[in-house]
Design a protein around this motif. Structure first.
Motif, short mmCIF file in Angstrom:
data_model
loop_
_atom_site.label_atom_id
_atom_site.label_comp_id
_atom_site.label_asym_id
_atom_site.label_seq_id
_atom_site.Cartn_x
_atom_site.Cartn_y
_atom_site.Cartn_z
N ASP A 269 46.45 41.44 44.93
CA ASP A 269 46.17 42.12 43.67
C ASP A 269 46.93 43.44 43.62
O ASP A 269 47.30 43.99 44.66
CB ASP A 269 44.67 42.36 43.51
CG ASP A 269 44.29 42.69 42.08
OD1 ASP A 269 44.98 42.20 41.15
OD2 ASP A 269 43.30 43.42 41.87
N HIS A 271 46.96 47.20 41.20
CA HIS A 271 46.53 48.04 40.08
C HIS A 271 47.42 49.27 40.02
O HIS A 271 47.84 49.80 41.05
CB HIS A 271 45.05 48.44 40.19
CG HIS A 271 44.14 47.32 39.78
ND1 HIS A 271 43.60 47.23 38.52
CD2 HIS A 271 43.69 46.23 40.45
CE1 HIS A 271 42.84 46.14 38.44
NE2 HIS A 271 42.88 45.51 39.61
N HIS A 303 39.24 43.10 45.00
CA HIS A 303 39.75 41.97 44.20
C HIS A 303 40.56 41.01 45.07
O HIS A 303 40.42 39.78 44.97
CB HIS A 303 40.62 42.49 43.05
CG HIS A 303 39.85 43.30 42.05
ND1 HIS A 303 40.41 43.84 40.93
CD2 HIS A 303 38.54 43.66 42.02
CE1 HIS A 303 39.49 44.51 40.24
NE2 HIS A 303 38.35 44.41 40.89
MG MG Z 1 42.35 43.32 39.99
#
Ligand code: MG
Length: 425
Positions: A269, A271, A303
């Motif tokens: 993941d 961000h 995540h």
């Molecule tokens: Mg995420």
């Protein structure tokens, strides 16, 4: 039909998740005697609350009855000091097919504890005819043996499991000098569950108390003392009573051998940074000159871990369980995503063996927060800390993480699932 859990005055409807419940055993109650304080097996807890292969012994015992006698009622006799841990043991029961009633406090002896439990069973419902009285620390009793005992008790009023003794039997003095032999012919070792007509065993226990008879070895002994003929259901299964540390080690090996289907999942993941004063990472708040942007709390590490766990059981990805388009997940704390993924593993009868997380960031320094993240993740997942690894790396100022535009995370989850056919403990 949906079962219900009567708990602390509340009745909570609970879908079984096991399809329609046939209420074939609504005239049957299970009385689990869990009032013992036995600490001999170590772990600092009464042995019925110790965990084997990740789950409490009492939880396993109850679940086996739920799997075998749907619709039956359950009463447990506990020690008053154990109320809190007992509630936890009950919460962890996955199959809710039993009618669960509040626990009863035990008495000074096993006989008194059983009588207190029988009083409670009698008070539950007029339709209960058969009661099985069981040790809390026998969690391997087979479905077949339980059903055979119920059938025999319905027919004859009193049925107990037993096997023929194959070893030679001796009497010995306290200094271990043999003083005689016991003829093996017709000798049986007997166990629990012991199944009875409820009125018959309740009456026998009340009469024994009135007569001051308190040293009978088991409930079949109480029934026999009161003049009831007790029948043995012959069985060759181990139906072990977990007593010593060696018993627990043996049980752990047995169960881990069943959890031999090893699966691996990976998650990734990213961000992006945005204006702010810090962010959540690995369930830990990290103060910083920037924040991470995202629909939820943007915990990129949780995540990646969630996707790794979901990947290991082939259960889709985080987006399919918690769509970013759904407003209910806006600013959601990401621990619930990971806890949900872990609960899906538990629902498959499996457990997480290990989680390995790599955080890829040029800033901030991850090292000072590594232990806090390990602790937070281990707590969320119900794992020992040594089953959670948190690592960090930079990308040598290359790429988007190198340009300090955001943080990436990778995770690998190792999961143990029951071998096909072995999930039915
Ligand atoms: Mg995420």
């Amino acid at each position: 039909m949906v079962s219900s859990i009567a708990w602390e005055g509340k009745r909570v409807s609970a879908g079984s998740g096991y399809g329609e419940i046939v209420e074939e055993y609504s005239d049957t109650a299970i009385l689990v005697v869990a009032a013992g304080r036995g600490l001999r097996a170590g772990g600092g807890l009464p042995k019925q609350y110790r965990r084997i292969a990740g789950r409490m012994v009492l939880t396993r015992t109850i679940e086996q009855f739920a799997n075998t006698l749907p619709g039956a009622s359950l009463v447990c006799v506990i020690h008053p000091d154990d109320e809190r841990i007992f509630q936890q043991a009950i919460q962890e029961v996955r199959n809710k097919a039993l009618q669960m009633y509040p626990p009863v406090n035990g008495g000074a002896s096993r006989q008194e504890s059983v009588l207190a439990g029988l009083d409670a069973v009698q008070a539950i419902s007029k339709i209960i005819n058969t009661v099985l009285i069981h040790d809390s620390v026998r969690c391997f009793t087979s479905k077949k043996l339980i059903m055979d005992l119920v059938a025999e008790a319905r027919l004859s009023g009193a049925a107990i499991p037993g096997y023929r003794i194959s070893d030679a039997m001796k009497y010995a003095s306290s200094d271990l000098l043999v003083s005689g032999s016991v003829p093996r012919e017709g000798l049986f070792a007997v166990q629990t569950p012991q199944a009875f007509d409820l009125g018959l065993i309740h009456d026998a226990h009340r009469r024994a108390r009135k007569a001051g008879v308190s040293e009978l070895p088991d409930d079949a002994g109480v029934a026999g003392w009161a003049g009831t003929q007790v029948r043995i259901v012959e069985s060759s299964e181990p139906n072990i009573k977990l007593t010593t540390l060696a018993d627990f080690e043996h049980a752990e090996t047995l169960l881990m051998n069943q959890l031999a289907d090893l699966r691996t999942g990976q998650g990734f993941d990213v961000h992006a940074f945005c204006d702010g004063d810090g962010f959540w990472l690995g369930g830990t708040w990290i103060p910083h000159s920037k924040s991470l942007s995202g629909h939820s709390d943007a915990d990129v590490a949780l995540h990646a871990l969630t996707d790794a766990v979901l990947g290991a059981i082939g259960a889709g990805d985080i987006g399919s369980h918690f769509p970013p388009s759904d407003p209910q997940w806006k600013d959601a704390s990401s621990d619930r995503f990971l806890v949900h993924a872990v609960s899906l593993v538990a629902a498959r009868g499996g457990q997480i063996s290990h989680l390995d997380l790599t955080i890829i960031a040029e800033e901030p320094k991850i090292g000072p927060h590594r232990q806090a993240m390990r602790d937070a993740i281990a707590t969320m997942c119900g794992l020992d800390k040594d089953r959670v690894s948190v690592k960090a790396t930079t990308t040598e100022q290359l790429g988007f993480t190198g340009r300090r535009e955001g943080i990436a995370a990778q995770a690998v989850a190792t999961v143990r699932l029951p071998l096909t056919g072995a999930g039915d403990e």
